[in-house]
Design an enzyme around this catalytic site. Structure first.
Site, PDB file in Angstrom:
ATOM      1  CB  THR A 149      -0.958   0.016   1.213  1.00  0.00           C
ATOM      2  OG1 THR A 149      -0.206  -0.074   2.414  1.00  0.00           O
ATOM      3  CG2 THR A 149      -1.943  -1.124   1.134  1.00  0.00           C
ATOM      4  CE  LYS A 171       0.543  -3.277   3.426  1.00  0.00           C
ATOM      5  NZ  LYS A 171      -0.054  -2.312   4.438  1.00  0.00           N
ATOM      6  CB  THR A 182      -0.509  -2.000  10.004  1.00  0.00           C
ATOM      7  OG1 THR A 182      -0.900  -1.342  11.139  1.00  0.00           O
ATOM      8  CG2 THR A 182      -1.645  -2.047   9.006  1.00  0.00           C
ATOM      9  CD  GLU A 262       2.345   5.140   6.462  1.00  0.00           C
ATOM     10  OE1 GLU A 262       1.485   4.551   5.791  1.00  0.00           O
ATOM     11  OE2 GLU A 262       2.079   5.831   7.464  1.00  0.00           O
ATOM     12  CG  ASN A 384      -0.017   8.464   8.068  1.00  0.00           C
ATOM     13  OD1 ASN A 384      -0.718   7.548   7.660  1.00  0.00           O
ATOM     14  ND2 ASN A 384       1.270   8.330   8.316  1.00  0.00           N
ATOM     15  CB  SER A 389      -4.816   4.389   5.182  1.00  0.00           C
ATOM     16  OG  SER A 389      -4.291   4.979   6.337  1.00  0.00           O
TER      17      SER A 389
END
Lengths: 389, 389
Positions: A149, A171, A182, A262, A384, A389
């Site tokens: 993602t 992932k 996650t 991220e 974010n 998401s």
């Protein structure tokens, strides 16, 4: 190499139209061609666990799974009975194709919470993906790509034991925190192991890897780690070696998640030694790794040990006994805090490497634990604040 | 109006050369002119508590304080015996000037962790500040200004009871989390109360205010809240009214901290109702308020309820019993999650106001709790990646 590195597995990755990104590969299938169909799974502890987690937890409970279907682009989480039915329908379709009951199929989803799947796209995607499965290295790579993602790169592993192999893909980039992260992870092996052996190896491996990484302190609704064993090598592995290799695979994949956190510009290792117990060391390491202030400091290349000890000081005495006046903190090998007081000048610390090491000695015992995290950057906020998401 | 709003108090704020910012006011003195010198204090629970906290905790233990000296620019935290001696010396100097023992003086510091104070500057600053104390409104404002660090505005309060007054000032912007927040707070009153009354009112007031705000999940080494009573009004207050006014003062000041959270563009109220106990509601509210992902979403004006429930789901069942299928989430009055599933479209939510309300109903009982936090913005990262604190 990914999941097809181990013998007895085929895989594929296709664009099924689940992701909002036009043409992105977003659906993967991993098939265990046997002779065994042994499986173990570890799932999120989140009480709002997603429909595919509810489905797969039951499916793997008997220690057997024939195939897995994974999609990115939609988490199918917080979607009620209708969402659960979608996971069941997805499993049923792959089961039909593979000639096994739906209950032999695991389902994994990742992406936006609170949306139902575009089910028609998923079901036709399953047909397409099953039609393209192959045991080639390339097929494994396509599967590893289809589950991403916000990840910026594929994360795979390939290890060799004495006569058998372990492969894997994962992932995960944001919403990464203990317990679990996650992420969706499939590890495959052609070793000949029982369901109980697989379960024991996976539980132990996850405990010191996926349960010890923390990108942003946020626990997901969809975390899933599956270990599938085909037995295709015919080799019954030495238990200790097998456990170690599974743990190594978990460690490699979880470390790759931190390497692709991220917006991250630094991978941060927080190692706590000198604790009275591993639990005490872990509580301290988790507290330090969770500090937004420290993570910002690292983003700014500031070896700010004040933010280390202020986080350490939040761990209650009964959880981790230590005397603040005996604590030392080394940042990339420089002892900037010595006995709870300033040590070497911060200017001596080289913060330019991607990897930053905080080594904390509580000076109280012999136990230790390590947690990995990322720095907190402008890019994390950008991703974010702007990505749904 | 600040601390001089109540009768019997004088204050000042001067530039003493503690802060790295040339000419910034960085040292404040608050003197209780009596007739009473009643005081109560609440301090950080951090095990690496700073030297001034160690000093002041002892000083206030007998329920009496004559004056307080506060500095910004240096926290005097993690500075060992030498740091403690600096706090003692600072108290001694103000004690000499005020004609009381050092033990009647409270000391508060805020700023960089791990540096000793520039003691000569502090001591000459104490003399200068004591020479300038006044009971004027302006003097109270100068004191409120001198304690600021990354704060962008002064935070003060002024309340009137039946014949008596309460005034106060606070600083705090980052490193704000339960328990307490990274802040220094002085509340004054001219009510005639005992040390026990002051202690009870302050403890209760702090519990539902400073202990329920969270800018960044980071607990400070220097948090201090002091309540000083001069008795100058001659009025013995109604206990219930006095407690309520002290709680209101704490609520106002803590709310102002959230309104000036580092880099914040939204103030976020997380209110949890329908819980089986206040502790259960509080655990849920704290979990949601601590979510970096949610805080980023709010920064991006995204009413992302998936990040609310995924945080809610991390609270163990034994801490907060509820059924995920009964949970509702309203964002600014729009029920976006209904019974654990999607409710009204997110597009209906107006996210433009500074204040964003997340109202979560667990549907299990009658207890509730509210926690305030800020959004997580680029500016927060900028401040904390580039500012050494």
């Amino acid at each position: 190499m990914s999941v097809t590195f181990a013998q007895g597995f085929s895989a594929s990755g296709v664009a099924a139209g689940v992701s909002a990104v036009e043409g992105k590969k977003d659906l993967a299938v991993v098939v265990n061609n046997g002779p065994l169909d042994v499986a173990a799974g570890v799932f999120t502890a989140n009480r709002f666990c997603a429909a595919p987690v509810q489905w797969s937890r039951k499916a793997v409970a008997d220690g057997h799974i024939k195939a897995v279907v994974l999609n990115s682009g939609c988490a199918n989480a917080c979607t009620g009975k209708e969402g659960f039915q979608q996971s069941a329908d997805t499993a049923a379709r792959l089961g039909e194709l593979a000639g096994v009951p739906a209950e032999s199929i695991a389902v994994c989803s990742t992406g936006m919470i609170g949306d139902l799947l575009p089910l028609d796209n998923v079901l036709s995607g399953v047909e397409k993906a099953y039609g393209e499965v192959s045991d080639s290295a390339e097929a494994g790579e396509l599967a590893a790509e289809a589950i991403l993602t916000t990840d910026t790169k594929k994360k795979t592993v390939a290890l060799e034991g004495a006569g058998y192999r372990i492969g894997g893909m994962v992932k995960g980039s944001g919403m990464i925190a203990p317990q679990l992260a996650t992420m969706l992870c499939v590890i495959t092996t052609d070793a000949k192991v029982t369901a109980e052996q697989a379960r024991a190896a996976l539980s132990a491996g996850v405990e010191t890897s996926f349960n010890r990484i923390d990108v942003d302190g946020c626990m997901s609704t969809n975390d899933t780690v599956l270990l599938l064993a085909s037995g295709a090598s015919g080799v019954e592995p030495d238990a200790a070696e097998f456990n170690k290799l599974v743990a190594d695979a978990c460690a490699s994949l979880s470390r790759q998640i931190i390497g692709d956190g991220e917006g991250a510009s630094h991978d941060i290792r927080v190692k706590v030694t000198g604790a009275t117990s591993e639990d005490a060391a872990l509580a301290c390491a988790r507290a330090v790794a969770a500090s937004n202030l420290l993570k910002c400091a690292v983003a700014g290349n500031d070896p700010n040990w004040g933010r280390v000890v202020s986080s350490l000081g939040t761990v209650p005495q009964d959880v981790a006994p230590y005397d603040p006046n005996n604590v030392t903190v080394d940042v990339n090998g420089v002892r900037v805090c010595d006995g709870g007081r300033p040590g070497r000048p911060r200017a001596e610390v080289d913060m330019t490497p991607r990897e930053v090491h905080f080594d904390i000695d509580l000076g109280e015992g012999d136990a230790e634990a390590t947690v990995w995290t990322d720095d907190l950057t402008h890019e994390y906020v950008h991703i974010n604040a702007d990505y749904e998401s």
